[in-house]
Design an enzyme around this catalytic site. Structure first.
Site, short mmCIF file in Angstrom:
data_model
loop_
_atom_site.label_atom_id
_atom_site.label_comp_id
_atom_site.label_asym_id
_atom_site.label_seq_id
_atom_site.Cartn_x
_atom_site.Cartn_y
_atom_site.Cartn_z
N SER A 1 -1.27 56.11 100.01
CA SER A 1 -0.40 57.34 99.54
C SER A 1 -1.06 58.67 99.52
CB SER A 1 0.09 57.22 98.20
OG SER A 1 0.96 56.24 98.10
N GLY B 1 -4.54 45.66 100.01
CA GLY B 1 -6.18 45.07 99.80
C GLY B 1 -6.73 46.35 100.11
#
Length: 500
Positions: free
Chosen positions: A62, A294
């Site tokens: 993000s 992950g």
């Protein structure tokens, strides 16, 4: 203390931290006093053992949103639109479930997470260049988490819609526009969005529970919300551009607070345009984090010292790792203390309005001074008699009228709650008309299971799990308890005793 960078020590500490927090591999870059420093440790994939280097590409998740917001701001500075331009004016085909929101939501709402649109639509619309266009079409069913503009709720979908605005105004796919607007002007050689490009470099693999993740990355339609892969030095160069005019004429416009974050104790206090805004020891901090499958990324900027830090990791306890690294690094570089992670208090908090402190004499026996007050308080809470009040409150009369505790606190509470549960069940059996659910069944077993676990834990360990966040008062009360009031109050008193 703030001071010069010791490369050997910093590399050693990075290696120690990834071991401590079970991070397979990490890469760090930071700008300090005009110089960029880079470090790497660990492996990119635990199964292949490929070493992490400073040129390795990680998914920045993000943090990509700051890049997409920058693309929009470049278009704003060119006069292509304004922050208050309705989305539907640029994208007439745009729809969400609420027709009023469809007409009123603006670009500013998208970049500040204030649209209220459900932001968790992760939809694979294919690998074609029309994937974002097709994603926006699928937004027609998205509902509102809250009314438009009243607060902040994280919205991935909003940034994908913003990416579609970039496509419409530039006439190019988001990936191509990103390269032409930001990547190439800044000379970033290790920043890519598509897996076929990442494969030309050392690319990190995400890890879950210590093993490689079942998938490498997100679907292409999520690009504007979180699909950039980069080395930390490229991310630092991007953030550094926001400290001057090399990219935007007025990058500080993105730092203007747009909304207060409802929970200011985790990410930051406010949201700007793309950036998260915070303050540490009176210094402005702009930042953003990111997580994919992950992998985790974190970017911090301290504008007044022009310090930029980016750390990328591919698994393990990444949040704790990032905080530990930032705490050490910012203190070492500029003497800045990073706020500690918000945690429950070290001891149970006593509510003076609902409990009377039980004192203990020097010989270790309970002090009797508060006995009458405890009994009176219990009677006011609904017990039938002083004797039953005293019994529920954990005291009994002994020789000479002396009162003492029946059991250790954890055991006492477990027994009281156990009696509450048994009483509720008996009442449910003997008064089915009152104890049954309006739909004709007994209350869900879920209402009993947490309390049963509480009873077992308290009895077995001699302690009360309330100190670990467990609260019987959060359980749904049965209709019988709601009607009579006695059983529920007895359970609450037992918990109040423990919180002394």
């Amino acid at each position: 203390m703030a001071g010069a960078v010791d490369p050997g020590r910093r590399h050693a500490r990075l290696a120690e931290l990834i071991t401590e927090y079970e991070v397979p591999g990490a890469s760090l870059a930071f700008l300090h006093e005009g110089e960029v420093h880079e470090f790497a440790a660990g492996v990119l994939n635990v199964e292949t053992g490929v070493e992490t280097t400073t040129d390795s590409l990680f998914q920045i998740g993000s943090v990509t949103k700051v890049w997409t917001a920058t693309q929009i701001m470049l278009l704003v500075e060119r006069g292509e639109l304004t922050l208050d331009t309705p989305v539907a004016e640029v994208l007439p085909e745009f729809r969400v479930a609420d027709p009023e929101v469809t007409k009123a939501v603006t670009v500013r709402h998208l970049l500040s997470h204030t649209s209220g649109i459900d932001g968790d639509l992760f939809l694979d619309t294919g690998r074609g260049d029309d994937c974002i266009e097709r994603y926006v079409e699928a937004c027609a069913g998205l509902a509102q988490n809250h009314p438009l503009g009243v607060t902040q709720s994280y919205c991935n979908s909003g940034f994908i819609v913003a990416g579609r605005i970039v496509e419409r105004l530039t006439g190019k796919g988001w990936d191509t526009a990103l390269r032409e607007q930001i990547v190439e002007p800044l000379g970033l050689t290790h920043t890519w969005t598509l897996p076929e490009d990442v494969l030309r470099f050392r690319g990190a693999m995400g890890h879950l529970d210590g093993a490689p993740a079942p998938a490498w990355g997100l679907m292409r339609s999520c690009g504007p919300a979180g699909l950039i892969c980069a080395r930390p030095a490229d991310v630092v160069a991007f953030a550094r551009a926001h400290l001057g005019t090399g990219l935007l004429a007025d990058p500080r416009a993105m730092w203007e607070p747009q909304v207060d974050i409802p929970n200011p104790h985790t990410l930051g206090k406010q949201w700007g345009l793309g950036w998260i805004l915070d303050e540490w020891q009176g210094r402005r901090i702009i930042s953003h984090g990111g997580n994919t499958i992950g992998q985790a990324a974190m970017l911090w900027v301290v504008p007044d010292t022009e310090t930029v830090v980016c750390v990328l990791a591919n698994g393990g306890h990444t949040a704790a790792f990032q905080h530990a690294l930032a705490t050490e690094l910012f203190d070492e570089l500029i003497g800045l203390a990073v706020p500690p992670v918000l945690r429950p208090p070290g001891r149970a908090v006593r509510d003076r309005r609902r409990a009377v402190r039980r004192r203990v004499r020097a010989d270790g026996q309970p002090d009797d001074a508060d006995g009458p007050r405890r009994r009176a308080l219990a009677v006011r809470r609904g017990h039938r008699s002083p004797r039953r009040a005293a019994a529920a409150h954990g005291v009994r009369s002994g020789a000479g009228g002396r009162r003492h505790l029946r059991r250790p606190p954890g055991r006492r509470a477990a027994v009281v709650v156990g009696r509450v549960l048994r009483t509720r069940r008996r009442l449910a059996v003997h008064a089915p008309g009152r104890a049954r659910h309006p739909q004709g069944r007994l209350r869900s077993r879920r209402a009993w299971e947490p309390a049963a676990a509480f009873r077992r834990g308290g009895a077995a360990a001699g302690r009360c799990p309330v100190r670990e966040g467990f609260d019987v008062r959060a359980f749904p009360a049965s209709p019988v308890a709601q009607a009579g009031g006695v059983i529920g109050r007895a359970a609450r008193m037992a918990i109040d005793d423990l919180r002394e």
